[in-house]
Every structure is written in structure tokens, then in C-alpha cells.
Design a protein around this motif. Structure first.
Motif: not given
Length: 114
Positions: A2-7, A36-41, A58-63
Motif C-alpha cells: 500500500l502507498f498513500v498520498s495526498g492530504q 484528493t479533492n473530488l468535489r468537481d468530479e 478518494i475525496d479528502n473531505g469525507l468524514n
């Protein structure tokens, strides 16, 4: 591997959910989970095959709950890709069915561990 990236606030949770999933399902491919931010998607997660690796966005704004459910859903797609399952309706039906079952199992293991 597993590799994890983003914020994301859920960044550290990624490994725990993946480890839980990989105890149930064999995952042969390397998997990268990019927060990452997927809201526009208009989506919360995507999985794509990239050579020998599978790439999950995966969207970074999820709870916390949304994140766990979405990651489990996308990991089901990883296994489906490895099994050669191509019918999109069948893939989504199975992933939606399994995400709830897996989430409940994950939560049960969290309670028994602590």
C-alpha cells in the motif's frame, strides 16, 4: 503493498482499513490511495488500473464513516479488477452490497481491539 498520498484528516486511517481488508481478501497488486479533492468530479472515489498498480482516488473531505465505507467500496473494485470482473452493473452492485457488510465487520473489530 500500500502507498498513500495526498492530504486528508483520514490519512492515518488508510493503513488500518487496508490491513483489515487484506486479512479478508488477497490483494496481489500494489495499491496507491490518493487523498484528493473530488468535489468537481461529483464522486467520492475512483479506482483505476495503472499497469501492475491499482490507483484509488478518494475525496479528502469525507468524514470518518464516509471515508471507511468509500475505501472499502473501492478496495472491492481492486479485487474485482484482479478477478477480471468487467460488467459495470455487476461490479457496482457487488461493491455497494459489500461496503456495508465490510464496514460493520471493521467497526466490530475496532471495538474488540480497544
Amino acid at each position: 503493498m500500500l502507498f498513500v498520498s495526498g492530504q486528508s484528516p483520514n490519512l492515518s486511517l488508510t493503513h488500518r482499513v487496508y490491513d483489515f481488508f487484506s486479512e479478508i481478501y488477497e490483494v496481489s497488486a500494489d495499491v496507491e490511495v490518493c487523498h484528493t479533492n473530488l468535489r468537481d468530479e461529483n464522486a467520492v472515489g475512483f479506482t483505476e488500473v495503472n499497469g501492475d498498480e491499482q490507483f484509488i482516488q478518494i475525496d479528502n473531505g469525507l468524514n470518518r464513516e464516509e471515508f471507511i465505507v468509500t475505501l472499502l467500496h473501492e478496495l472491492v473494485h481492486v479485487v474485482q479488477n484482479e478477478q477480471g470482473m468487467n460488467d459495470e452493473n455487476e461490479r457496482e452492485e457487488q461493491a455497494y452490497n459489500m461496503e456495508g457488510i465490510l464496514y460493520n465487520k471493521y467497526c466490530a473489530t475496532c471495538w474488540t481491539v480497544h
